[in-house]
Motif scaffolding. Structure first.
Motif, PDB file in Angstrom:
ATOM      1  N   ALA A 177      43.511  63.252  71.968  1.00 17.85           N
ATOM      2  CA  ALA A 177      42.357  63.734  72.413  1.00 17.85           C
ATOM      3  C   ALA A 177      41.273  62.739  72.752  1.00 17.85           C
ATOM      4  CB  ALA A 177      42.069  64.761  71.015  1.00 17.85           C
ATOM      5  N   ASN A 197      46.868  66.859  68.031  1.00 19.15           N
ATOM      6  CA  ASN A 197      46.306  67.003  69.451  1.00 19.15           C
ATOM      7  C   ASN A 197      47.333  67.108  70.748  1.00 19.15           C
ATOM      8  OD1 ASN A 197      43.585  66.960  68.216  1.00 19.15           O
ATOM      9  ND2 ASN A 197      44.058  64.865  68.097  1.00 19.15           N
ATOM     10  N   GLN A 199      49.954  68.793  70.539  1.00 18.67           N
ATOM     11  CA  GLN A 199      50.161  70.178  70.470  1.00 18.67           C
ATOM     12  C   GLN A 199      51.649  70.329  70.565  1.00 18.67           C
ATOM     13  OE1 GLN A 199      46.147  71.184  72.716  1.00 18.67           O
ATOM     14  NE2 GLN A 199      47.777  72.181  73.551  1.00 18.67           N
ATOM     15  N   LEU A 261      50.385  68.025  78.336  1.00 22.93           N
ATOM     16  CA  LEU A 261      49.293  67.078  78.044  1.00 22.93           C
ATOM     17  C   LEU A 261      49.136  66.173  79.408  1.00 22.93           C
ATOM     18  CD1 LEU A 261      47.338  65.632  76.257  1.00 22.93           C
ATOM     19  CD2 LEU A 261      48.987  63.907  75.746  1.00 22.93           C
ATOM     20  N   GLU A 264      47.306  68.780  81.713  1.00 24.34           N
ATOM     21  CA  GLU A 264      45.778  68.865  81.355  1.00 24.34           C
ATOM     22  C   GLU A 264      44.921  67.780  81.586  1.00 24.34           C
ATOM     23  OE1 GLU A 264      43.232  71.221  77.856  1.00 24.34           O
ATOM     24  OE2 GLU A 264      45.193  70.646  77.428  1.00 24.34           O
ATOM     25  N   ARG A 269      41.477  67.787  78.180  1.00 26.48           N
ATOM     26  CA  ARG A 269      41.799  68.237  76.852  1.00 26.48           C
ATOM     27  C   ARG A 269      40.514  68.230  75.607  1.00 26.48           C
ATOM     28  NH1 ARG A 269      47.739  68.204  74.450  1.00 26.48           N
ATOM     29  NH2 ARG A 269      47.606  69.758  76.048  1.00 26.48           N
ATOM     30  N   ARG A 272      37.642  70.355  76.333  1.00 30.33           N
ATOM     31  CA  ARG A 272      38.387  71.793  75.948  1.00 30.33           C
ATOM     32  C   ARG A 272      37.898  72.021  74.477  1.00 30.33           C
ATOM     33  NH1 ARG A 272      42.835  73.906  74.110  1.00 30.33           N
ATOM     34  NH2 ARG A 272      44.105  71.996  75.029  1.00 30.33           N
ATOM     35  N   ASP A 347      45.991  74.564  71.066  1.00 31.01           N
ATOM     36  CA  ASP A 347      46.126  75.609  72.243  1.00 31.01           C
ATOM     37  C   ASP A 347      45.236  76.890  71.956  1.00 31.01           C
ATOM     38  OD1 ASP A 347      46.753  76.515  74.853  1.00 31.01           O
ATOM     39  OD2 ASP A 347      48.054  78.055  73.779  1.00 31.01           O
TER      40      ASP A 347
END
Length: 388
Positions: A177, A197, A199, A261, A264, A269, A272, A347
């Motif tokens: 992240a 992070n 995910q 990842l 994105e 990320r 977000r 998410d």
């Protein structure tokens, strides 16, 4: 595609995952000694390394276990007899490293700092220079989820570089992240995990280290067995296998999570996550619930919020109220303040955070909480903390 009931985990990890990550675990049974699985592990390790470093000079080593096992692997494998470890303790996870050092009987000293203020780097430098014995290793948490405090790893790395100290970083809750460059920041060993992070799902711990250090193992009697970092690295290098049975399905899920990842992007990320954090801060401010830490020092990933002062309030009841409606929250970890924690990783979107805030407001109204009641009580504490 099959869908799975969506629970929103507002916890520091595990985090909410996509259906595609969950379903990536549904694969034919495979023996992890097969070449096909070895290629999967190799691709995962290469991509994990790329998140924080150049795979030409750094390598990722994966174990079955939570992120804590990565930290334990590093400390118990790297710090030897005759070495002296300095641990930065400014939260629950710095304290956990102190407990590991005690369990393994490592020679260590502790640099204490409050969990809600910036580290005094001048004092830290003085500790490095004034120690009667040469400090060989420094261990610090990058993102201390006790309060959401983000330690200045680049500045600490520069101190370590000047003093020829090996830097060990627990990046479990910042990895994937907050951008990290191990070479630029002077990090020799870094710990991470498959959830949070990235995910992915829980079950895999990750160590990224300078390859030269992994290959140039000094001959010492090992302090550990399963978590021996050097043996795990060497065995994988020679066989493309883990020494012991890995959590197979978790690796397939991690492969999918890394692919998502990549699509994105780490920067996007984090943006977000920051958008969800700002929605959270705007909402709790409107509700009159202060939080700990100045925005300048905050990770914007996990927030420690003061509990409401209301006769009918109970953290467990608030947790159960939210949990029954699809949202999971976490208790605080501070001894001196009554807090609960909200994470905005995984998410989720700012719309999910707004839905949580709507439910939180409904609960607070139900127990008769008056918005703003805490402001006068805590404001002085918060201001004094931010000023330090």
């Amino acid at each position: 595609m099959l869908t799975v009931r969506r629970n929103i985990l507002l916890t520091p990890g595990p985090a909410t995952t996509t259906d595609s990550v969950k379903l990536a675990q549904v694969v034919p049974d495979i023996c992890p000694r097969e070449q096909e699985f070895g290629r999967l592990m190799e691709s995962v390790c290469t991509d994990l390394t790329h998140i924080v470093a150049d795979s030409g000079s750094y390598s990722a080593v994966v174990f079955g276990g939570s992120g804590t096992s990565a930290v334990e692997s590093i400390l118990s494998s790297v710090v030897h007899a005759g070495d002296l470890l300095l641990i930065v303790n400014n939260g629950a996870y710095g304290r956990r490293m102190c407990e590991m050092a005690e369990a393994y009987d490592l020679d260590s000293i502790v640099f204490h700092s409050p969990p809600h203020v910036a580290l005094d780097l001048t004092a830290l430098e003085s500790t490095l220079r004034s120690s009667r014995r040469k400090i060989t290793h420094l261990a610090v948490v990058h993102h201390e989820t006790t309060t959401g405090l983000l330690n200045d790893i680049a500045a600490i790395g520069e101190l370590c570089r000047r003093e020829s100290v090996c830097l060990i970083v627990d990046a479990i809750s910042s990895f994937a992240a907050i951008p990290i460059d191990m070479r630029q920041m002077g990090i020799q060993y870094l710990a991470a995990s498959s959830n949070k992070n990235v995910q992915g799902i829980p079950g895999l711990s990750i160590v990224v280290a300078e390859t030269e250090l992994l290959e140039n193992k000094r001959q010492h009697k090992p302090r550990n067995y399963y978590l021996n970092l050097y043996d795990q690295y060497r065995f994988f290098l020679e066989t493309r296998q883990s020494r012991f049975t890995p959590p197979v399905q978790a690796l397939y899920a991690l492969r999918q999570a890394i692919d998502e990842l990549k699509r994105e992007g780490i920067e996007q990320r984090y943006l977000r996550y920051q958008k969800s954090w700002q929605t959270l801060i705007d909402g709790i401010t409107r509700l009159g619930l202060p939080y700990i830490g100045s925005d300048r020092l905050h990770s914007k990933l996990v927030t420690s919020i003061f509990e409401p002062e209301a006769p009918g309030y109970s953290f467990q009841e608030m947790h159960d109220y939210l949990h029954s409606r699809g949202f999971t929250i976490y208790p605080g970890k501070l001894d001196q303040f009554r807090t609960f924690r909200i994470a905005n990783i995984g998410d989720i979107t700012s719309d999910d955070m707004q839905s949580f805030l709507n439910l939180l407001e409904a609960y607070l109204r139900q127990i008769g909480f008056i918005p703003g009641a805490l402001k006068g009580v805590i404001a002085s504490n918060t201001r004094s903390s931010e000023a330090k």
